[in-house]
Design a protein around this motif. Sequence first.
Motif, mmCIF file in Angstrom:
data_model
loop_
_atom_site.group_PDB
_atom_site.id
_atom_site.type_symbol
_atom_site.label_atom_id
_atom_site.label_comp_id
_atom_site.label_asym_id
_atom_site.label_seq_id
_atom_site.Cartn_x
_atom_site.Cartn_y
_atom_site.Cartn_z
ATOM 1 N N TYR A 186 -88.484 -28.748 -46.384
ATOM 2 C CA TYR A 186 -88.254 -29.580 -47.485
ATOM 3 C C TYR A 186 -86.835 -29.614 -47.977
ATOM 4 O O TYR A 186 -86.766 -30.402 -48.996
ATOM 5 C CB TYR A 186 -89.144 -28.682 -48.836
ATOM 6 C CG TYR A 186 -88.731 -27.164 -49.003
ATOM 7 C CD1 TYR A 186 -87.577 -26.704 -49.659
ATOM 8 C CD2 TYR A 186 -89.238 -26.048 -48.278
ATOM 9 C CE1 TYR A 186 -87.251 -25.470 -49.939
ATOM 10 C CE2 TYR A 186 -89.336 -24.800 -48.828
ATOM 11 C CZ TYR A 186 -87.893 -24.544 -49.347
ATOM 12 O OH TYR A 186 -87.690 -23.232 -49.440
ATOM 13 N N THR A 187 -86.070 -29.091 -47.532
ATOM 14 C CA THR A 187 -84.456 -29.299 -47.694
ATOM 15 C C THR A 187 -83.843 -30.336 -47.098
ATOM 16 O O THR A 187 -82.618 -30.462 -47.277
ATOM 17 C CB THR A 187 -83.767 -28.039 -47.608
ATOM 18 O OG1 THR A 187 -83.554 -27.536 -46.453
ATOM 19 C CG2 THR A 187 -84.413 -26.637 -48.364
ATOM 20 N N ARG A 188 -84.496 -30.824 -46.017
ATOM 21 C CA ARG A 188 -83.685 -31.852 -45.051
ATOM 22 C C ARG A 188 -83.171 -33.006 -45.371
ATOM 23 O O ARG A 188 -82.385 -33.695 -44.922
ATOM 24 C CB ARG A 188 -84.659 -32.161 -44.047
ATOM 25 C CG ARG A 188 -85.251 -30.756 -43.203
ATOM 26 C CD ARG A 188 -84.564 -30.102 -42.311
ATOM 27 N NE ARG A 188 -85.028 -28.718 -41.963
ATOM 28 C CZ ARG A 188 -85.772 -28.411 -40.784
ATOM 29 N NH1 ARG A 188 -86.277 -29.463 -40.255
ATOM 30 N NH2 ARG A 188 -86.176 -27.362 -40.637
ATOM 31 N N ASP B 52 -81.522 -22.099 -50.847
ATOM 32 C CA ASP B 52 -81.896 -23.049 -51.878
ATOM 33 C C ASP B 52 -82.574 -22.306 -53.005
ATOM 34 O O ASP B 52 -83.017 -21.055 -52.742
ATOM 35 C CB ASP B 52 -82.975 -24.186 -51.252
ATOM 36 C CG ASP B 52 -84.074 -23.356 -50.874
ATOM 37 O OD1 ASP B 52 -85.093 -23.101 -51.696
ATOM 38 O OD2 ASP B 52 -84.406 -23.118 -49.651
ATOM 39 N N CYS B 53 -82.770 -22.641 -54.127
ATOM 40 C CA CYS B 53 -83.283 -22.319 -55.373
ATOM 41 C C CYS B 53 -83.936 -23.231 -56.483
ATOM 42 O O CYS B 53 -83.574 -24.730 -56.162
ATOM 43 C CB CYS B 53 -82.300 -21.445 -55.884
ATOM 44 S SG CYS B 53 -80.980 -22.389 -56.795
ATOM 45 N N TRP B 54 -84.699 -23.012 -57.129
ATOM 46 C CA TRP B 54 -85.341 -23.985 -58.076
ATOM 47 C C TRP B 54 -84.080 -24.114 -59.274
ATOM 48 O O TRP B 54 -83.240 -23.313 -59.492
ATOM 49 C CB TRP B 54 -86.285 -22.933 -59.186
ATOM 50 C CG TRP B 54 -86.904 -24.035 -60.106
ATOM 51 C CD1 TRP B 54 -87.653 -25.181 -59.673
ATOM 52 C CD2 TRP B 54 -87.253 -23.621 -61.446
ATOM 53 N NE1 TRP B 54 -88.288 -25.629 -60.827
ATOM 54 C CE2 TRP B 54 -87.996 -24.618 -62.170
ATOM 55 C CE3 TRP B 54 -86.696 -22.820 -62.056
ATOM 56 C CZ2 TRP B 54 -88.592 -24.852 -63.322
ATOM 57 C CZ3 TRP B 54 -87.009 -22.613 -63.638
ATOM 58 C CH2 TRP B 54 -88.022 -23.739 -63.900
ATOM 59 N N VAL C 175 -89.552 -31.616 -54.341
ATOM 60 C CA VAL C 175 -90.695 -31.452 -53.475
ATOM 61 C C VAL C 175 -91.966 -31.952 -54.367
ATOM 62 O O VAL C 175 -92.146 -31.159 -55.452
ATOM 63 C CB VAL C 175 -90.984 -30.250 -53.103
ATOM 64 C CG1 VAL C 175 -92.054 -29.708 -52.277
ATOM 65 C CG2 VAL C 175 -89.645 -29.606 -52.156
ATOM 66 N N PRO C 176 -92.726 -32.971 -54.058
ATOM 67 C CA PRO C 176 -93.548 -33.253 -54.761
ATOM 68 C C PRO C 176 -94.911 -32.315 -54.761
ATOM 69 O O PRO C 176 -95.149 -31.787 -53.648
ATOM 70 C CB PRO C 176 -94.175 -34.615 -53.957
ATOM 71 C CG PRO C 176 -92.963 -35.110 -53.191
ATOM 72 C CD PRO C 176 -92.249 -33.958 -52.648
ATOM 73 N N LYS C 177 -95.387 -31.965 -55.920
ATOM 74 C CA LYS C 177 -96.375 -31.050 -55.954
ATOM 75 C C LYS C 177 -97.764 -32.015 -56.499
ATOM 76 O O LYS C 177 -98.836 -31.222 -56.081
ATOM 77 C CB LYS C 177 -96.140 -30.147 -57.303
ATOM 78 C CG LYS C 177 -94.783 -29.357 -56.910
ATOM 79 C CD LYS C 177 -94.797 -28.677 -55.786
ATOM 80 C CE LYS C 177 -95.417 -27.314 -55.799
ATOM 81 N NZ LYS C 177 -95.463 -26.506 -54.604
#
Length: 233
Positions: free
Chosen positions: A133-135, A189-191, A215-217
């Motif tokens: 998700y960080t790419r 990574d972090c929120w 990141v789509p939820k």
Amino acid sequence: MAQASFKFRPATLAANDDSWFVEAWDSTLPYLASIGSTSQWRYIPSQLPGAVDKVKKLIADSDISAAKYPVSSPDILKNGQPPLDWTKAYVASVEISKEDVPNALRDKYLSTEGDTVTIPVGAMVLQATSPQYTRTVIPEQDEREPFVYLVFLMTDHRAGGLAKGSGSALLTIAKQEVTKLGLARLCGDCWRGNGRKLVGYYDGQGLKAIGDFDVPKSEDEVWEGAVTEWRAA
């Protein structure tokens, strides 16, 4: 009561650390609510099979890596990069008198023998790859500037003040792992919600934000993240 000093050990399945990781992760929800960060994590990890499985795999991978790469050194690098299957999980703990056990943990520890107990208060997992998700910000691994990736860092909020400082102490261990490998870069990574307070915490620990991602939820909701980076002097 003076702050007890932290001790560090590898997290292992043999020690049932996967169960403790999930219990400690559960303990973060009331804390997040208390600081206005409910959107960081809304679900109880122990009630999500995916979260439980994720934790167990992280520690299982660390067990495998410990057998395959028992010493962190430049000798394990491949083309200057850490092996992509390299994983290292840590537990930070404190040894205290039973009379100092926090109320939330008394049922768990007061029945043990002896006058003192060792209580885990913090956890960390390092890997040689970034999460998918960080790419948009960082590659899986970087040929030009290899890194170690911090994929998991938490404190057990049931431990109260005993856990204070454990995150910073574990990050120091992470930086030491980077230099032991002959590298110069720690990423994570972090929120970034709630006014980027967590981003600010990592900034204070030397991990500077280098890019944001979402990141789509659901159709109308995203998880807001930031990639952070520390570089050895």
